[in-house]
Design a protein around this motif. Sequence first.
Motif: not given
Length: 207
Positions: A17-20, A49-54, A100-102
């Motif tokens: 849930x972190x923004x990029x 963006x969330x996948x990148x961050x993870x 959650x959103x994947x």
Amino acid sequence: MHGGLTWADSWLAWCSHQCCENDGWHDKLSWVVRAPDRKLARGEKRIYSRVRRVLWDYEPLRASHAEIFIDVEDTRVRLRGRVRTSPQKLIADVLVRRMDDVSSVTNELIADPEVVRAVADALAQDERTAPYVIRVDVRHGIVILRGEVPSEAVQQTAIEISAAVPTVHSVRNQLTIGGEPRAAVALSRPSARADEPNPVAASEVRA
């Protein structure tokens, strides 16, 4: 544990849930995860963006300079590229799958040990290279061949066999010429039926 969540669950939720928006962070990430191949819809950009961050927050991927491509279609994610180890491939899959959103993850990452096995098998199954001890090292799909072979012909054959393996990116030759030529190995083929003896193997036993 907080509210029924393990530390790992809390960490994954935070990562997801972190923004990029930080430009400096994007600059650091560009060498780990490649840009998408097509223009993404707004929801797909958010997932991307969330996948990148993870993946960025998984330190072994970052430290090993893994090259990963992320394809997003609706809520489905496909991971492509190369990683150094099989655990990295597995953990990258788990990290993204738990978001959650994947809705689904297709893991097409290639781990270097998979390439090592494929090249070693190919060399062992060819009668021209099977008699020789050829060491296979791989880094990000780049194969390095080491060892001693008796001639340039065998050296070139080993290079060609390795380069023909589908998961190989390129081949670097560090084989040396020397040593004694050895007879080609008679590779027995599996019997058409498991309960029938292999003719070659049977003749070798009788001899």
